[in-house]
Design an enzyme around this catalytic site. Structure first.
Site, PDB file in Angstrom:
ATOM      1  N   ASP A 122       0.853  -1.090  -0.013  1.00 29.10           N
ATOM      2  CA  ASP A 122      -0.050  -0.049   0.037  1.00 29.10           C
ATOM      3  C   ASP A 122       0.943   1.213   0.219  1.00 29.10           C
ATOM      4  OD1 ASP A 122      -2.383   1.568   0.449  1.00 29.10           O
ATOM      5  OD2 ASP A 122      -3.162  -0.506   1.146  1.00 29.10           O
ATOM      6  N   ASP A 230      -3.129   4.579  -2.416  1.00 23.76           N
ATOM      7  CA  ASP A 230      -4.036   5.097  -1.506  1.00 23.76           C
ATOM      8  C   ASP A 230      -4.585   6.601  -2.095  1.00 23.76           C
ATOM      9  OD1 ASP A 230      -5.651   4.523   1.062  1.00 23.76           O
ATOM     10  OD2 ASP A 230      -4.977   6.454   1.607  1.00 23.76           O
ATOM     11  N   GLU A 294      -6.322   3.813  -6.083  1.00 29.05           N
ATOM     12  CA  GLU A 294      -7.509   4.040  -5.714  1.00 29.05           C
ATOM     13  C   GLU A 294      -8.070   5.465  -6.037  1.00 29.05           C
ATOM     14  OE1 GLU A 294      -9.960   3.946  -1.264  1.00 29.05           O
ATOM     15  OE2 GLU A 294      -8.180   4.941  -1.512  1.00 29.05           O
ATOM     16  N   HIS A 366     -11.008  -3.498   2.508  1.00 27.88           N
ATOM     17  CA  HIS A 366     -11.103  -3.278   4.133  1.00 27.88           C
ATOM     18  C   HIS A 366     -12.090  -1.909   4.385  1.00 27.88           C
ATOM     19  CE1 HIS A 366      -8.273  -0.298   2.176  1.00 27.88           C
ATOM     20  NE2 HIS A 366      -8.240   0.039   3.081  1.00 27.88           N
ATOM     21  N   ASP A 367     -12.585  -1.379   3.403  1.00 32.49           N
ATOM     22  CA  ASP A 367     -13.384  -0.252   3.681  1.00 32.49           C
ATOM     23  C   ASP A 367     -14.819  -0.341   3.232  1.00 32.49           C
ATOM     24  OD1 ASP A 367     -11.207   1.624   4.278  1.00 32.49           O
ATOM     25  OD2 ASP A 367     -10.944   2.056   2.144  1.00 32.49           O
TER      26      ASP A 367
HETATM   27  C1  GLC Z   1      -8.294   4.984   1.594  1.00 32.99           C
HETATM   28  C2  GLC Z   1      -8.184   4.037   2.549  1.00 32.99           C
HETATM   29  C3  GLC Z   1      -8.982   3.938   3.773  1.00 32.99           C
HETATM   30  C4  GLC Z   1      -8.175   4.926   4.428  1.00 32.99           C
HETATM   31  C5  GLC Z   1      -8.255   6.291   3.557  1.00 32.99           C
HETATM   32  C6  GLC Z   1      -7.123   7.319   4.184  1.00 32.99           C
HETATM   33  O1  GLC Z   1      -9.475   5.170   1.122  1.00 32.99           O
HETATM   34  O2  GLC Z   1      -8.565   2.647   1.767  1.00 32.99           O
HETATM   35  O3  GLC Z   1      -8.848   2.666   4.670  1.00 32.99           O
HETATM   36  O4  GLC Z   1      -8.816   5.344   5.681  1.00 32.99           O
HETATM   37  O5  GLC Z   1      -7.879   5.968   2.411  1.00 32.99           O
HETATM   38  O6  GLC Z   1      -5.902   6.810   3.956  1.00 32.99           O
END
Ligand code: GLC
Length: 615
Positions: A122, A230, A294, A366-367
């Site tokens: 990540d 991320d 992402e 995980h979200d």
């Molecule tokens: C992304 C991650 C999430 C995190 C956010 C801030 O969306 O997947 O889990 O809280 O970024 O880093």
């Protein structure tokens, strides 16, 4: 139940070792790969402290080998105060003691490589932790050499720092409240699109970008095989020449805050930054790497450009359109999924990235709440069937599928009964904010329970022992009680009818059938409210070198009542003159029937999915 023999078809496109393509050129290695996401806190605990760790992961690699996945994406294990479970990093080149040591990570990397799997880390560089030395130095004074590494701004004109509404913009933090916090010492605010312990880095500053690139090269040199980036489309903010940032539109009258995303999602310099990163970090490396960005709010048109090999930015993106369909404005206001909207959305993404670029495919991470509870039916009667059905749909699309830990055994949402059980900063803050504004605690909890990220974060259920084989200690978050009712790896590993066995077949299908990886995609019956059906077709050559094609027909019943295909999709039912072979199904033939009987049955059972090959 299935016949997952390999297709003899040789695609016309070939796999290039340098990872160029897909599109008209050669197909890259990851077109036929499946990625598995590990959320380290919740995967396996080796030392009994109740929190998952690197050695725990290494001890469970047989499971991933059995599943057949090609790549592991590891959520953050870097040094971190754990305000957001590691998405708040205080040292990019160290492993947090919670998870182990750099040596443990090296051992895991080597163990994965020895088993033919890759490791994707990540990359969290929209923000750091407020305990990162860069931020610590930045906040020492307005004249600090690192001041400009973050977004520092004075109070709104004519207002006192700390007064309500004095923040430099009206942007809302993703974790409730304003996205700016006041530093009393200097009287200036710093920007944090997430928690106040996650200050945003200022990518306008070339030194910040150079430091990020250097860190990325350091990891690649240590043998990691790529990055999941991320919220990477948030790094370019809409900053004016005078340094000011604009207010977001449509502020909530109750809080005065607005999302503000129009000023930082896919901002003005995002393509420049990603192309620069590609040139500085990835270009010219001989290894087969993977990059996935992402990107909340990304459109098909944006994604075409981000993932077009000619742009040289990222290999694929995580888009959010489908997971935004079942709520109304905010994630905390869930509404039932409209299957037509889901089909329309995925059809658009499939078509949009057909010629150039590439899709990632996911239901879970995980979200996100667990898919079997979200769009399946997690009642005892339909849970396994709906997990198999949704898995089949995802894995038969064109793109790279991502399996989130536990999805492969049909893990479900947790039955949250009290606020004290929740751990996630997003859920905890939202509850406090809503209740603070007069919301009824029970009502707010009931909505949080549906959408909370903690649903994804309960420990992986390895066996039926008290903590599901996750830990010998006290788990940091509750274990789902359903691990005592068959929802474990141990229960499913040797059962050919299990969700796990089905996921193994889905992974194998992508490896063995070029049409699954590379075939084109055509949606069928887009207006039907319960049937999700499409074809995949690939031209190539047969074993004799003559032109040949594979065509798959995928039909799925996304509902808990049977559906008759006789009039709806007669071409999906085997019969005289119709050469239709069942490649993979979710339901064993009733009463001992064989695959041919299944393919000829016009009625799809609740949550039944079939992958058929047209002769
Ligand atoms: C992304 C991650 C999430 C995190 C956010 C801030 O969306 O997947 O889990 O809280 O970024 O880093």
């Amino acid at each position: 139940m299935s016949t997952t023999t390999a297709s003899p078809l040789r695609p016309r496109v070939t796999t290039a070792p340098d990872g160029a393509g897909p599109g008209p050129g050669p197909a890259p290695w990851w077109a036929s790969a499946v990625v598995y996401q590990v959320y380290p806190r919740s995967f396996a605990d080796s030392d009994g402290d109740g929190v998952g760790d690197l050695r725990g992961i290494t001890s469970r690699l047989d499971h991933l080998v059995d599943l057949g996945v090609d790549v592991v994406w590891l959520s953050p294990v870097y040094a971190s105060p754990q305000d957001d479970n590691g998405y708040d990093i205080s040292d990019y080149r160290a492993v947090d003691p919670t998870f182990g040591t750099l040596e443990d990570l090296e051992e895991l990397t080597d163990a994965l490589h020895a088993r033919g799997m890759k490791l994707v880390m990540d990359l969290v560089v929209n923000h750091t932790s407020d305990e990162h030395p860069w931020f610590v130095e930045s906040r020492t004074s307005p004249s600090s050499a690192k001041r400009d590494w973050y977004w520092w701004r004075g109070p709104r004109e004519g207002m006192e720092g700390g007064a309500p509404g004095a923040e430099p913009t009206n942007w809302r933090s993703a974790f409730s409240g304003p996205a700016w916090s006041l530093d009393e010492a200097s009287g200036e605010y710093y920007l944090h699109l997430f928690s106040r312990k996650q200050p945003d880095l200022n990518w306008e500053n070339p030194d910040v970008r150079a430091a990020v690139h250097e860190m990325m090269r350091w990891w690649l040199d240590r043998g990691v095989d790529g990055f999941r980036m991320d919220v990477i489309n948030m790094v370019s903010k809409d900053v004016a020449a005078d340094g000011s940032l604009p207010d977001g539109r449509d502020a909530d009258p109750r809080t005065g805050l607005a999302g503000g995303g129009e000023h930082y999602l896919c901002g003005p310099r995002i393509h420049e930054y990603l192309a620069e990163m590609h040139a500085e970090v990835f270009a010219g490396r001989p290894e087969a790497l993977l990059t996935v960005g992402e990107m909340p709010g990304v459109t098909v048109a944006d994604a075409q450009r981000f993932t077009d090999p000619a742009s040289a930015e990222v290999d694929m993106v995580f888009q959010f359109e489908h997971v935004d369909l079942d709520h109304d404005g905010s994630k905390w206001h869930p509404v039932p999924l409209d299957l037509l909207a889901l089909k329309a959305s995925s059809g658009r993404w499939q078509a949009g990235l057909a010629e150039r670029g590439w899709n990632s495919l996911y239901w879970n991470n995980h979200d996100q709440p667990r898919i079997v509870s979200r769009w399946g039916d997690d009642s005892p009667e339909h849970r396994a069937a709906s997990a198999r059905c949704l898995g089949t749909l995802l894995h038969l699309h064109r793109g790279t599928p991502y399996v989130y830990q536990g999805e492969e055994i049909g893990m479900a949402n947790f039955p949250w009964a009290s606020a004290e059980q929740l751990r996630d900063i997003e859920s905890v803050n939202h509850l406090a904010e809503e209740v603070g504004h007069g919301g009824d605690p029970a009502e707010v909890l009931s909505r949080v329970a549906v959408s909370s990220r903690d649903n994804a974060r309960t420990p992986v259920q390895w066996d039926a022992s008290p903590s599901a084989g996750f830990t010998t200690g006290e788990p940091w978050i509750a274990v789902n009680p359903d691990h005592a009712r068959g929802w474990t790896v141990a229960d499913q590993a040797d059962d050919p009818t299990s969700v796990l066995a089905h996921y193994r077949r889905l992974v194998a299908l992508r490896h063995d059938w070029p049409v699954v990886a590379l075939g084109d995609f055509t949606m069928l019956v887009p207006e039907h409210e319960q049937v999700y059906a499409f074809t995949r077709r690939l031209e190539g050559e047969g074993p004799d070198g003559a032109p040949a094609a594979d065509e798959l027909l995928v039909v799925a019943n996304v509902g808990s009542s049977p559906v008759d295909l006789t009039d709806l999709l007669p071409e999906a039912v085997a019969g005289p003159g119709r050469d239709l072979e069942l490649v993979l199904g979710t339901v064993p033939g009733d009463g001992g029937g064989d695959d041919a009987d299944v393919a000829a049955d016009p009625v799809l059972a609740p949550w039944e999915a079939r992958v058929l090959r047209r002769g």
